[in-house]
Design a protein around this motif. Structure first.
Motif, PDB file in Angstrom:
ATOM      1  N   PHE A  37      11.139  -5.854  -3.620  1.00 38.31           N
ATOM      2  CA  PHE A  37      10.749  -4.780  -3.840  1.00 38.31           C
ATOM      3  C   PHE A  37       9.092  -4.541  -3.603  1.00 38.31           C
ATOM      4  O   PHE A  37       8.655  -3.533  -3.215  1.00 38.31           O
ATOM      5  CB  PHE A  37      10.650  -4.590  -5.599  1.00 38.31           C
TER       6      PHE A  37
ATOM      7  N   PHE B 192      11.397   6.567  -2.730  1.00 41.61           N
ATOM      8  CA  PHE B 192      10.563   6.131  -4.024  1.00 41.61           C
ATOM      9  C   PHE B 192       9.247   6.005  -4.094  1.00 41.61           C
ATOM     10  O   PHE B 192       8.646   6.305  -5.072  1.00 41.61           O
ATOM     11  CB  PHE B 192      11.601   4.668  -4.198  1.00 41.61           C
ATOM     12  N   THR B 193       8.882   5.418  -2.879  1.00 39.70           N
ATOM     13  CA  THR B 193       7.135   5.230  -2.914  1.00 39.70           C
ATOM     14  C   THR B 193       6.486   6.377  -2.876  1.00 39.70           C
ATOM     15  O   THR B 193       5.315   6.576  -3.431  1.00 39.70           O
ATOM     16  CB  THR B 193       7.075   4.267  -1.741  1.00 39.70           C
TER      17      THR B 193
ATOM     18  N   ALA C 270       8.670  -3.550   0.069  1.00 42.84           N
ATOM     19  CA  ALA C 270       9.168  -2.207   0.356  1.00 42.84           C
ATOM     20  C   ALA C 270       7.953  -1.190  -0.058  1.00 42.84           C
ATOM     21  O   ALA C 270       7.874  -0.143   0.195  1.00 42.84           O
ATOM     22  CB  ALA C 270      10.327  -1.820  -0.417  1.00 42.84           C
ATOM     23  N   SER C 271       6.971  -1.793  -0.858  1.00 41.43           N
ATOM     24  CA  SER C 271       6.024  -1.012  -1.627  1.00 41.43           C
ATOM     25  C   SER C 271       4.700  -1.086  -0.786  1.00 41.43           C
ATOM     26  O   SER C 271       3.641  -0.552  -1.177  1.00 41.43           O
ATOM     27  CB  SER C 271       5.844  -1.354  -3.031  1.00 41.43           C
TER      28      SER C 271
ATOM     29  N   GLN D 205       0.056  -1.348  -4.634  1.00 46.12           N
ATOM     30  CA  GLN D 205      -0.988  -0.674  -3.511  1.00 46.12           C
ATOM     31  C   GLN D 205      -2.282  -0.807  -3.780  1.00 46.12           C
ATOM     32  O   GLN D 205      -3.205  -1.297  -2.780  1.00 46.12           O
ATOM     33  CB  GLN D 205      -0.224   0.557  -3.275  1.00 46.12           C
TER      34      GLN D 205
ATOM     35  N   ARG E 117      -5.912   8.863   0.418  1.00 49.22           N
ATOM     36  CA  ARG E 117      -4.601   8.906   0.789  1.00 49.22           C
ATOM     37  C   ARG E 117      -4.084  10.321   0.737  1.00 49.22           C
ATOM     38  O   ARG E 117      -2.934  10.564   1.329  1.00 49.22           O
ATOM     39  CB  ARG E 117      -3.767   7.855  -0.123  1.00 49.22           C
TER      40      ARG E 117
ATOM     41  N   GLU F 154      12.944   2.369 -14.586  1.00 51.52           N
ATOM     42  CA  GLU F 154      12.347   3.120 -13.435  1.00 51.52           C
ATOM     43  C   GLU F 154      11.037   3.544 -13.420  1.00 51.52           C
ATOM     44  O   GLU F 154      10.330   3.493 -12.495  1.00 51.52           O
ATOM     45  CB  GLU F 154      13.513   4.091 -13.023  1.00 51.52           C
TER      46      GLU F 154
ATOM     47  N   VAL G 132       4.917   0.341  -8.023  1.00 55.99           N
ATOM     48  CA  VAL G 132       4.497   0.573  -6.523  1.00 55.99           C
ATOM     49  C   VAL G 132       3.065   0.897  -6.461  1.00 55.99           C
ATOM     50  O   VAL G 132       2.479   0.095  -5.269  1.00 55.99           O
ATOM     51  CB  VAL G 132       5.354   1.991  -6.201  1.00 55.99           C
ATOM     52  N   VAL G 133       2.469   1.767  -7.134  1.00 55.79           N
ATOM     53  CA  VAL G 133       1.144   2.416  -6.856  1.00 55.79           C
ATOM     54  C   VAL G 133       0.126   1.252  -7.217  1.00 55.79           C
ATOM     55  O   VAL G 133      -0.817   1.168  -6.786  1.00 55.79           O
ATOM     56  CB  VAL G 133       0.878   3.747  -7.208  1.00 55.79           C
TER      57      VAL G 133
ATOM     58  N   LEU H  99      -3.597   9.978 -12.970  1.00 56.83           N
ATOM     59  CA  LEU H  99      -4.914  10.163 -12.562  1.00 56.83           C
ATOM     60  C   LEU H  99      -5.553  11.451 -13.104  1.00 56.83           C
ATOM     61  O   LEU H  99      -6.806  11.505 -13.868  1.00 56.83           O
ATOM     62  CB  LEU H  99      -5.283   9.960 -11.058  1.00 56.83           C
TER      63      LEU H  99
ATOM     64  N   LYS I 124       8.776   0.957 -12.710  1.00 58.62           N
ATOM     65  CA  LYS I 124       8.775   0.548 -11.300  1.00 58.62           C
ATOM     66  C   LYS I 124       8.029   1.379 -10.631  1.00 58.62           C
ATOM     67  O   LYS I 124       7.207   0.973  -9.509  1.00 58.62           O
ATOM     68  CB  LYS I 124      10.368   0.158 -10.811  1.00 58.62           C
ATOM     69  N   LEU I 125       8.062   2.700 -10.808  1.00 62.52           N
ATOM     70  CA  LEU I 125       7.495   3.584  -9.965  1.00 62.52           C
ATOM     71  C   LEU I 125       5.948   3.395  -9.988  1.00 62.52           C
ATOM     72  O   LEU I 125       5.179   3.321  -9.162  1.00 62.52           O
ATOM     73  CB  LEU I 125       7.920   5.100 -10.437  1.00 62.52           C
ATOM     74  N   GLN I 126       5.356   3.177 -11.296  1.00 63.13           N
ATOM     75  CA  GLN I 126       3.911   2.711 -11.540  1.00 63.13           C
ATOM     76  C   GLN I 126       3.515   1.479 -10.848  1.00 63.13           C
ATOM     77  O   GLN I 126       2.583   1.561 -10.141  1.00 63.13           O
ATOM     78  CB  GLN I 126       3.829   2.631 -12.921  1.00 63.13           C
TER      79      GLN I 126
ATOM     80  N   ARG J 295     -10.694   4.659  -8.537  1.00 64.41           N
ATOM     81  CA  ARG J 295      -9.215   5.081  -8.406  1.00 64.41           C
ATOM     82  C   ARG J 295      -9.225   6.722  -7.759  1.00 64.41           C
ATOM     83  O   ARG J 295      -8.410   7.022  -7.091  1.00 64.41           O
ATOM     84  CB  ARG J 295      -8.697   5.457  -9.904  1.00 64.41           C
ATOM     85  N   GLN J 296     -10.101   7.133  -8.241  1.00 62.09           N
ATOM     86  CA  GLN J 296     -10.346   8.778  -7.550  1.00 62.09           C
ATOM     87  C   GLN J 296     -10.704   8.605  -6.024  1.00 62.09           C
ATOM     88  O   GLN J 296      -9.793   9.680  -5.268  1.00 62.09           O
ATOM     89  CB  GLN J 296     -11.641   9.526  -8.247  1.00 62.09           C
TER      90      GLN J 296
ATOM     91  N   PHE K 136      -7.189   7.535  -4.309  1.00 63.62           N
ATOM     92  CA  PHE K 136      -6.161   8.525  -4.315  1.00 63.62           C
ATOM     93  C   PHE K 136      -6.807   9.596  -3.181  1.00 63.62           C
ATOM     94  O   PHE K 136      -6.081  10.143  -2.391  1.00 63.62           O
ATOM     95  CB  PHE K 136      -5.863   9.295  -5.462  1.00 63.62           C
TER      96      PHE K 136
ATOM     97  N   ALA L 243       6.400   7.668  -6.257  1.00 61.69           N
ATOM     98  CA  ALA L 243       5.542   6.860  -7.180  1.00 61.69           C
ATOM     99  C   ALA L 243       4.315   7.467  -6.877  1.00 61.69           C
ATOM    100  O   ALA L 243       3.317   7.341  -7.907  1.00 61.69           O
ATOM    101  CB  ALA L 243       5.803   5.412  -6.645  1.00 61.69           C
ATOM    102  N   PHE L 244       3.821   7.676  -5.449  1.00 61.63           N
ATOM    103  CA  PHE L 244       2.560   8.295  -5.252  1.00 61.63           C
ATOM    104  C   PHE L 244       2.096   9.423  -6.202  1.00 61.63           C
ATOM    105  O   PHE L 244       1.073   9.420  -6.976  1.00 61.63           O
ATOM    106  CB  PHE L 244       2.359   8.654  -3.806  1.00 61.63           C
TER     107      PHE L 244
END
Lengths: 230, 59
Positions: free
Chosen positions: A20, B22-23, A23-24, A163, A184, A152, A159-160, B34, A155-157, A177-178, A181, B26-27
């Motif tokens: 996992f 999925f990723t 993949a993240s 990262q 990206r 889920e 991932v980020v 935020l 898990k979504l949380q 954090r600002q 994001f 997630a973003f």
């Protein structure tokens, strides 16, 4: 920022959490290496990778309050005394060292009186001592408790959060954090289907506006506090 | 939550639900958190500015 992720796991393909995390991984600026898949370590190459990284992440499951044997072997062979501090050049100085550790027990177990009876910080003390000796900066640990029980949304949380742990400037503040994001967002908007891109750009404009508003309020507040001191 | 933050929240949520990977989902969902955090910080700072400006002893 260049991040080097060193993964220690004796059976990586069987590990759902490690798969996992793999993949993240962020698409850029991250080098990923599995220690146990190397028959023997090319010490010069490993040391060179460490020299080039700004942030080094050791990632492993917690086995008996420590990393798996593969990581210790890597430490013993690659982190030679001369390399780390012996010649007083300290090639790892000011690099950040982060730990991504997965556990089979829940968070509440890792405290005095809990089922494990010690904190993760206490269990990881030997690695922190190595970081200190190498003049590295120890990052707050990134623990993943009981991955198998995560639903889920968690898990979504993850991932980020993962990262960000790998690539976001420390400390983990709203400001950082600002920035993470914000950095990206343009690429994420570009990869949206054309009909969604306008929404993406509106979202970006709103986020930027909010960020500016917060900064302006913080400035005002600082001014008020300054006057109160007078 | 302010109206603006609510609007932003619904836009992001829609966008997230349309993502295949999925990723990517997630973003956008993390971005939504935020937004919530920004909104909270904004109202907290606003509250503190108002509170500190209210100084009857300096009237």
């Amino acid at each position: 920022m260049k991040t080097l992720v060193l993964v220690s796991h004796p059976r990586l393909t069987d590990s759902t959490s490690q798969q996992f995390l793999k993949a993240s991984l962020p698409a850029q600026d991250v080098t990923w290496e599995h220690l146990e898949s190397q028959e023997s370590f090319n010490v010069a190459r490993e040391q060179d990778q460490l020299r080039q990284a700004d942030r080094i992440i050791l990632q492993f499951p917690l086995y008996w309050y420590a990393a798996p044997a593969g990581l210790k072997q890597w430490e013993d062979e690659v982190l030679t005394r001369t390399f780390v501090y012996g010649d007083h050049r300290f090639p790892l100085a000011d690099k950040e060292l982060g730990i991504v550790v997965t556990t089979g027990m829940p968070e509440k177990a890792f405290q005095r009186g809990g089922a494990e009876g010690l904190t993760l910080d206490a269990a990881l003390a030997p690695l922190a001592a190595v970081a200190s000796r190498a003049h590295m900066r120890w990052l707050p640990t990134f623990p993943i408790y009981q991955f198998g029980y995560l639903e889920e949304p968690e898990k979504l949380q993850l991932v980020v959060d993962y990262q960000r742990y790998l690539t976001q400037t420390q400390p983990d503040s709203l400001e950082q954090r600002q920035a993470w994001f914000g950095h990206r967002l343009p690429a994420m908007i570009d990869q949206l289907p054309p009909e969604q891109q306008a929404t993406g750009r509106l979202i970006q404009a709103e986020l930027d506006q909010q960020k500016d508003d917060i900064e302006a309020l913080a400035d005002t507040l600082a001014m008020i506090k300054e006057q109160e001191d007078d | 939550m302010t109206e603006q933050a609510q609007w932003l929240h619904s836009q992001i949520e829609t966008l997230a639900s349309q993502q295949v990977h999925f990723t990517d989902r997630a973003f956008w969902l993390a971005l939504d958190k935020l937004v919530t955090e920004q909104d909270q910080r904004n109202s907290q700072l606003q509250g503190e500015v108002d509170g500190r400006s209210w100084r009857p002893d300096r009237w």
